[in-house]
Design an enzyme around this catalytic site. Structure first.
Site, short mmCIF file in Angstrom:
data_model
loop_
_atom_site.label_atom_id
_atom_site.label_comp_id
_atom_site.label_asym_id
_atom_site.label_seq_id
_atom_site.Cartn_x
_atom_site.Cartn_y
_atom_site.Cartn_z
N ARG A 53 -2.29 -15.91 8.83
CA ARG A 53 -1.43 -15.19 9.80
C ARG A 53 -1.54 -15.86 11.16
O ARG A 53 -2.25 -15.41 12.06
CB ARG A 53 -1.84 -13.72 9.87
CG ARG A 53 -1.84 -13.06 8.51
CD ARG A 53 -1.29 -11.67 8.50
NE ARG A 53 -1.37 -11.14 7.16
CZ ARG A 53 -1.91 -9.98 6.83
NH1 ARG A 53 -2.38 -9.19 7.77
NH2 ARG A 53 -1.93 -9.56 5.58
N TYR A 75 -9.12 -2.32 -1.56
CA TYR A 75 -9.30 -3.78 -1.54
C TYR A 75 -10.66 -3.98 -2.20
O TYR A 75 -11.69 -3.89 -1.52
CB TYR A 75 -9.35 -4.29 -0.10
CG TYR A 75 -8.00 -4.52 0.54
CD1 TYR A 75 -7.02 -5.25 -0.11
CD2 TYR A 75 -7.75 -4.07 1.83
CE1 TYR A 75 -5.79 -5.49 0.51
CE2 TYR A 75 -6.53 -4.30 2.45
CZ TYR A 75 -5.56 -5.02 1.78
OH TYR A 75 -4.36 -5.27 2.40
N THR A 120 -5.01 -3.21 -4.89
CA THR A 120 -4.16 -4.33 -4.43
C THR A 120 -4.65 -5.62 -5.06
O THR A 120 -5.84 -5.94 -5.01
CB THR A 120 -4.17 -4.38 -2.89
OG1 THR A 120 -3.52 -3.22 -2.40
CG2 THR A 120 -3.44 -5.61 -2.37
N PHE A 150 12.46 -2.76 2.63
CA PHE A 150 13.42 -1.66 2.50
C PHE A 150 13.63 -0.98 3.86
O PHE A 150 12.69 -0.48 4.47
CB PHE A 150 12.92 -0.64 1.46
CG PHE A 150 12.94 -1.19 0.07
CD1 PHE A 150 14.03 -0.98 -0.75
CD2 PHE A 150 11.89 -1.98 -0.40
CE1 PHE A 150 14.08 -1.53 -2.03
CE2 PHE A 150 11.92 -2.53 -1.68
CZ PHE A 150 13.02 -2.30 -2.49
N HIS A 198 3.45 -7.83 -0.53
CA HIS A 198 2.63 -7.41 0.60
C HIS A 198 3.41 -7.49 1.92
O HIS A 198 2.87 -7.78 2.98
CB HIS A 198 1.37 -8.28 0.69
CG HIS A 198 0.14 -7.58 1.19
ND1 HIS A 198 -0.94 -7.29 0.39
CD2 HIS A 198 -0.19 -7.12 2.41
CE1 HIS A 198 -1.88 -6.70 1.11
NE2 HIS A 198 -1.44 -6.57 2.34
N PRO A 218 0.58 1.55 1.85
CA PRO A 218 -0.68 1.49 2.60
C PRO A 218 -0.60 0.47 3.73
O PRO A 218 -0.11 -0.63 3.54
CB PRO A 218 -1.69 1.04 1.54
CG PRO A 218 -0.89 0.32 0.50
CD PRO A 218 0.45 1.01 0.48
N GLY A 253 -3.11 -0.98 7.04
CA GLY A 253 -4.44 -0.95 7.65
C GLY A 253 -4.39 -0.99 9.17
O GLY A 253 -3.40 -1.40 9.77
C1 LIG Z 1 0.65 -3.40 9.53
C2 LIG Z 1 0.55 -3.53 8.03
C3 LIG Z 1 -0.66 -3.35 7.42
C4 LIG Z 1 -0.76 -3.44 6.03
N1 LIG Z 1 -1.96 -3.18 5.44
C5 LIG Z 1 -2.04 -3.15 4.08
C6 LIG Z 1 -3.23 -2.73 3.45
O1 LIG Z 1 -4.21 -2.37 4.09
N2 LIG Z 1 -3.25 -2.72 2.09
C7 LIG Z 1 -2.17 -3.10 1.33
O2 LIG Z 1 -2.23 -3.07 0.10
N3 LIG Z 1 -1.02 -3.48 1.91
C8 LIG Z 1 -0.93 -3.49 3.26
N4 LIG Z 1 0.25 -3.82 3.86
C9 LIG Z 1 1.43 -4.11 3.02
C10 LIG Z 1 2.20 -2.82 2.72
O3 LIG Z 1 1.47 -1.96 1.90
C11 LIG Z 1 3.53 -3.10 2.01
O4 LIG Z 1 3.29 -3.90 0.87
C12 LIG Z 1 4.55 -3.79 2.91
O5 LIG Z 1 4.36 -3.44 4.25
C13 LIG Z 1 5.95 -3.41 2.48
O6 LIG Z 1 6.89 -4.08 3.24
P1 LIG Z 1 7.70 -3.44 4.49
O7 LIG Z 1 6.69 -3.33 5.59
O8 LIG Z 1 8.73 -4.44 4.74
O9 LIG Z 1 8.20 -2.09 4.05
C14 LIG Z 1 0.37 -3.74 5.25
C15 LIG Z 1 1.60 -3.93 5.89
C16 LIG Z 1 1.71 -3.81 7.26
C17 LIG Z 1 3.05 -3.97 7.90
#
Ligand SMILES: Cc1cc2nc3c(=O)[nH]c(=O)nc-3n(C[C@H](O)[C@H](O)[C@H](O)COP(=O)(O)O)c2cc1C
Length: 396
Positions: A167, A132, A158, A315, A281, A80, A82
């Site tokens: 951030r 969330y 989550t 990954f 995350h 996921p 956002g």
């Molecule tokens: C731009 C962005 C937005 C994200 N938004 C959410 C979100 O809304 N909810 C959530 O559970 N995780 C969110 N994540 C975390 C991702 O679900 C995931 O855990 C993470 O991106 C995995 O790592 P990777 O980007 O290195 O593959 C977000 C990640 C990114 C990069």
């Protein structure tokens, strides 16, 4: 669009970096504080090498995996994410369609911009939803009522976001929620004319300002306004007892995302969850949290088989995926790689990224001498490195 010159996820990342304004690229790529975790999410793969077999007869290969009563053609899905509408017009839809066309799971973020009902209708269902959630059963009741009506069958909660993370890079770039236009952001846009036209202007003209479409029970306000319940209203009150409460009322699959500690994995099993996603995350919450890959052996050691343990974080290659599968992960989710693909070429770009993963997995299974992923395990890893990894979890 011709994507023949894209050979790896890194190629998509480089193109996304060129296409997106600095503030948007920073939002996607960034971690928190000093980036310890976002960096560790990549470095952890260097510390675990393979021990391949040869001459095993690998002409017929399979990477099909079983999860619950379902079968997926590869052990990969889209995590996921956002506010993706700032990367690509109708980005949630492009991600959902690409995953659907390949029969792979796509998790729609709670802070996504396209109403989940629209996505379900366009893809014929099958999208997972990530919440969330506030620690407030009255509000939860209303949210899950919406999800039930939209035929969502996998709900991912989550767990690692009780408060907003630090951030700093977003703040430096002037990227805030609610989104506030500013002169630096305007100039950032001017320097990226293709994005300004294809993403910003076309979205504004066709869909209006992107909304928080799926955070709560109603289609929420534009990202320039705070929802009446707040962005994170009550999230810091959420506990395992709410998960038990949800378990009693949610008829579909229930998954917790953000698990790093074995004790939380045990809670998930004891409270009747259908699976967990081991995750930090993407390094976007607690800086200094350990990589999911490193946490995986300790978690696998305490959960009973065949409880599904999934994973995400860092990954970028088929080999990365196979290392997690070798340690017992059932499904690996990719976040940023899919978003880079969508940024560059919408559904086609996401499809190409997913194909890269599955092609690399296929080739690597052959090179490892293990034609069927269901037979793949720790046997194919360097035992010295594996012992070191297991030892570090045991002493914890
Ligand atoms: C731009 C962005 C937005 C994200 N938004 C959410 C979100 O809304 N909810 C959530 O559970 N995780 C969110 N994540 C975390 C991702 O679900 C995931 O855990 C993470 O991106 C995995 O790592 P990777 O980007 O290195 O593959 C977000 C990640 C990114 C990069």
């Amino acid at each position: 669009m011709n994507l023949d010159s894209y050979f790896s996820v890194a190629d998509f990342e480089a193109a996304a970096r060129r296409l997106l304004p600095r503030a948007v690229y920073g939002y996607v790529v960034g971690g928190t504080e000093d980036g310890l975790t976002v960096n560790a999410n990549r470095q952890c793969f260097d510390q675990l090498m393979f021990r391949p077999r040869g001459l095993m007869g690998v002409a017929a290969r399979s990477q099909t995996v079983q999860l619950w009563d379902r079968s997926y053609p590869s052990p990969i899905g889209i995590a996921p994410m956002g506010i993706t509408a700032i990367c690509r017009r109708q980005c949630d839809m492009e991600l959902a369609k690409a995953a659907r066309a390949k029969g792979l799971p796509f998790v729609l973020s709670g802070v996504s911009n396209t109403p989940l009902e629209t996505i379900q209708a366009a893809t014929g269902g099958g999208t997972w939803y990530q919440g969330y959630f506030p620690g407030d059963t009255e509000r939860l009741e209303r949210i899950i009522d919406r999800l039930r009506k939209a035929d969502i069958d996998v709900l991912v909660v989550t767990s690692d976001t009780p408060v907003a993370a630090n951030r700093e890079n977003n703040e430096r770039n002037g990227f805030t929620l609610p989104f506030r236009p500013s002169w630096p952001l305007f100039w950032d846009g001017v320097r990226h004319p293709r994005w300004s036209y294809q993403v910003f202007l076309k979205t504004l003209l066709n869909e209006g300002i992107p909304r928080l479409a799926n955070l709560y029970e109603e289609i929420g306000p534009p990202i320039t306004r705070e929802p009446k319940q707040g962005f994170r209203g009550g999230r810091d009150l959420l506990t395992w007892d709410h998960l038990s409460w949800l378990r009693e009322r949610w008829p579909g699959k229930l998954v917790v995302k953000g698990i790093l500690h074995p004790d939380d994995a045990i809670e998930a099993v004891d409270r009747g969850m259908d699976g967990i996603i081991v995750s930090n995350h993407g390094g976007r919450q607690l800086d200094g949290a350990l990589p999911a890959l490193t946490a995986l052996p300790g978690i696998k050691a305490v959960v009973p088989e065949p409880f599904p343990v999934m994973i995400d974080g860092g990954f970028r290659r088929g080999t990365d995926v196979l290392k997690a599968v070798a340690l017992g992960a059932r499904m690996v989710f990719v976040g940023r790689p899919a978003l880079y693909g969508a940024t560059v070429a919408g559904q086609q770009g996401v499809a190409k990224v997913l194909d890269m993963f599955s092609t690399e997995i296929d080739r690597n299974l052959a090179l490892l001498g293990c034609p069927d992923i269901k037979d793949f395990g720790a046997y194919y890893l360097d035992p010295v490195q594996l012992a070191r990894m297991n030892g570090s979890q045991e002493t914890a």
